[in-house]
Design an enzyme around this catalytic site. Structure first.
Site, PDB file in Angstrom:
ATOM      1  N   GLU A 280     -30.533  25.565 -46.439  1.00 20.64           N
ATOM      2  CA  GLU A 280     -31.816  25.208 -45.883  1.00 20.64           C
ATOM      3  C   GLU A 280     -32.552  26.482 -45.028  1.00 20.64           C
ATOM      4  O   GLU A 280     -33.398  26.463 -44.740  1.00 20.64           O
ATOM      5  CB  GLU A 280     -31.285  24.333 -44.724  1.00 20.64           C
ATOM      6  CG  GLU A 280     -32.339  23.242 -44.102  1.00 20.64           C
ATOM      7  CD  GLU A 280     -31.776  22.160 -43.406  1.00 20.64           C
ATOM      8  OE1 GLU A 280     -30.523  21.997 -43.277  1.00 20.64           O
ATOM      9  OE2 GLU A 280     -32.721  21.570 -42.650  1.00 20.64           O
ATOM     10  N   LYS A 415     -38.597  13.948 -44.898  1.00 18.90           N
ATOM     11  CA  LYS A 415     -38.584  13.041 -43.998  1.00 18.90           C
ATOM     12  C   LYS A 415     -40.040  12.313 -43.899  1.00 18.90           C
ATOM     13  O   LYS A 415     -39.932  11.150 -43.770  1.00 18.90           O
ATOM     14  CB  LYS A 415     -38.373  13.916 -42.615  1.00 18.90           C
ATOM     15  CG  LYS A 415     -36.812  14.220 -42.199  1.00 18.90           C
ATOM     16  CD  LYS A 415     -36.766  14.701 -40.977  1.00 18.90           C
ATOM     17  CE  LYS A 415     -35.328  15.246 -40.854  1.00 18.90           C
ATOM     18  NZ  LYS A 415     -35.035  15.921 -39.386  1.00 18.90           N
TER      19      LYS A 415
HETATM   20  O1  PA5 Z   1     -30.683  22.343 -39.736  1.00 27.35           O
HETATM   21  C1  PA5 Z   1     -31.540  21.381 -39.159  1.00 27.35           C
HETATM   22  O2  PA5 Z   1     -32.492  21.700 -38.559  1.00 27.35           O
HETATM   23  C2  PA5 Z   1     -31.300  19.986 -40.032  1.00 27.35           C
HETATM   24  O3  PA5 Z   1     -30.304  20.104 -41.053  1.00 27.35           O
HETATM   25  C3  PA5 Z   1     -31.262  18.871 -38.963  1.00 27.35           C
HETATM   26  O4  PA5 Z   1     -29.930  19.347 -38.413  1.00 27.35           O
HETATM   27  C4  PA5 Z   1     -31.051  17.666 -39.523  1.00 27.35           C
HETATM   28  O5  PA5 Z   1     -32.057  17.164 -40.277  1.00 27.35           O
HETATM   29  C5  PA5 Z   1     -30.824  16.397 -38.451  1.00 27.35           C
HETATM   30  O6  PA5 Z   1     -31.977  16.291 -37.719  1.00 27.35           O
HETATM   31  P1  PA5 Z   1     -31.880  15.720 -36.059  1.00 27.35           P
HETATM   32  O7  PA5 Z   1     -30.736  16.474 -35.391  1.00 27.35           O
HETATM   33  O8  PA5 Z   1     -33.009  15.979 -35.684  1.00 27.35           O
HETATM   34  O9  PA5 Z   1     -31.477  14.269 -36.439  1.00 27.35           O
END
Ligand code: PA5
Length: 427
Positions: A280, A415
């Site tokens: 990511e 999303k």
């Molecule tokens: O690393 C990241 O930012 C993402 O993987 C988030 O942790 C994930 O999308 C979950 O988001 P949130 O904590 O806002 O629910």
């Protein structure tokens, strides 16, 4: 005490040449001066050393209160809001937990009606606490799971449900924060300057880890040790820089997949966390190394074939553990029906060391460049060190690619698309 020991199948100097050293030094300077791309999200960099004692005591007190009143803690979250604690818990907990231990279960990390229904059935007759975690406070998967869990808790505990629900979210924003305030749930904050996948040492990771009875102070000691060790060290003696440099060196030669290989299955969620962290953080703008993982020797009987002999675009990083916490020795039998007497006296850990050597030699001869990272043993402090090491290396690695390590535009796109398809108001 240096716990990460990095080796590379070629000389490390071939990857960390003068030009690379200069780039790494510049990145280091910018990183600690908080000047690079995404520098608003560098809160994790000195987080382990700057955590106030009263914050840790608050986590520990809440963790104790959870253990006192619950048999099961349900942690709701996805991505960085779940993988950090899941990784640490899988690494540190016994494979087969004892009955008297708090059971930590996860929800909201996928959307399976079957899973959620069976989870609710599993909770019957057990005392439950829920920790719902979402930095943005609006992610669909955990929101769905929490709607069901909240309904369950309210039906079961009535007004008492509020004392059994803990929310970890942004200080100001998001639907979850609003709900927590309205309902009077206990709240922990995800700091603004720490992104989801870098949040394991905040309340996001620490509360579930502490609730399970592990020492968050030792975990943070390991992270702190990594923080101070790698902050000062230059490219010649900084494994966090060297790991990033070797990956980059291989990437520009066309090795676009990194296979993380372990021999201790307890680390399989560290691999999942690592995949999220690197995938990511780096996979943007048509660039990045695809992070994959295998558990050996299991996968030597499946993906081992591909690694040995398939498309030559991958390199392998072994994540090794020197000492096993528990072990067994192969013993002799009079009849030797399974023909194993020849290895009588060999411990299973020794078997794995030999399996590593054999695998490594085989894959090298198959043209797979290799790295290895070795930790002494699996305990809180070494895991803390390892996770910090990976986060820092990931920042170096992404900056070497010219990528901002701290955003995730691709994830946001998915999303938003889902919201559009579901016709969420405003999308
Ligand atoms: O690393 C990241 O930012 C993402 O993987 C988030 O942790 C994930 O999308 C979950 O988001 P949130 O904590 O806002 O629910």
């Amino acid at each position: 005490m240096l716990m990460i020991n990095l080796t590379y199948s070629q000389a490390i100097e071939s990857a960390v040449d003068l030009k690379m050293k200069t780039r790494l030094q510049q990145i280091q300077e910018d990183l600690y001066a908080k000047k690079g791309a995404g520098s608003d999200f560098l809160g994790w960099l000195d987080w382990p050393s700057s955590l106030p004692d009263d914050f840790l005591s608050k986590i520990e007190d809440t963790a104790k209160a959870i253990r006192d009143k619950a048999d099961v803690l349900v942690v709701i979250g996805i991505g960085g809001s779940y993988l950090g604690s899941k990784a640490v818990l899988s690494a540190l907990s016994s494979y087969f937990p004892k009955d008297e231990q708090l059971e930590v279960l996860f929800a909201g990390h996928q959307v399976s009606g079957e899973y959620l229904k069976q989870l609710l059935e599993h909770l019957e007759g057990k005392e439950v606490v829920v920790n719902v975690i979402s930095k943005s406070g609006k992610t669909t998967e955990p929101a769905i799971a929490f709607r069901f869990l909240r309904d369950y808790m309210e039906k079961r505990y009535g007004d008492g449900a509020a004392e059994r629900i803990i929310v970890t979210t942004d200080a100001e924003k998001g639907a979850l924060r609003q709900l927590a305030e309205t309902k009077g749930y206990e709240r922990f904050i995800v700091p603004d300057d720490v992104g989801g996948r870098y949040s394991v040492f905040t309340a996001v990771g620490l509360l579930p880890i502490a609730a399970a009875g592990h020492s968050i102070r030792k975990l943070l000691d390991g992270a702190k040790e990594a923080e101070t060790t790698y902050r000062e060290a230059g490219p010649d003696n900084n494994p966090a820089m060297q790991y990033a440099a070797i990956r980059h060196h291989l990437y520009v030669q066309g090795y676009t997949t990194e296979v993380n290989a372990i021999f201790e299955p307890k680390l399989s969620f560290v691999q999942e966390w690592w995949k999220q962290l690197f995938g990511e953080s780096e996979g943007k703008e048509g660039k990045g190394i695809f992070p994959a993982s295998v558990v050996f020797t299991t996968d030597l009987h499946s993906l081992g074939q591909f690694i040995q002999d398939g498309q030559r675009n991958l390199f392998e990083t072994f994540l090794l553990v020197k000492e096993a916490q528990q072990d067994l020795e192969i013993f002799e039998t009079p009849e030797d029906g399974d023909e194993l007497n020849y290895i009588a006296g060999l411990s299973l850990q020794e078997f794995n060391h030999i399996a590593h050597k054999g695998t490594s030699n085989a894959h090298l001869s198959g043209g797979v460049p290799q790295l290895s990272l070795t930790v002494d043993r699996i305990d809180e402090s070494q895991i803390g060190h390892l996770l910090y090491f990976y986060m820092l290396s990931c920042a170096y690695s992404a900056y070497l690619l010219g990528i901002n390590p701290f955003d995730q535009p691709g994830v946001e796109e998915y999303k938003n698309n889902i919201f559009k398809l579901l016709k969420k108001p405003g999308f």
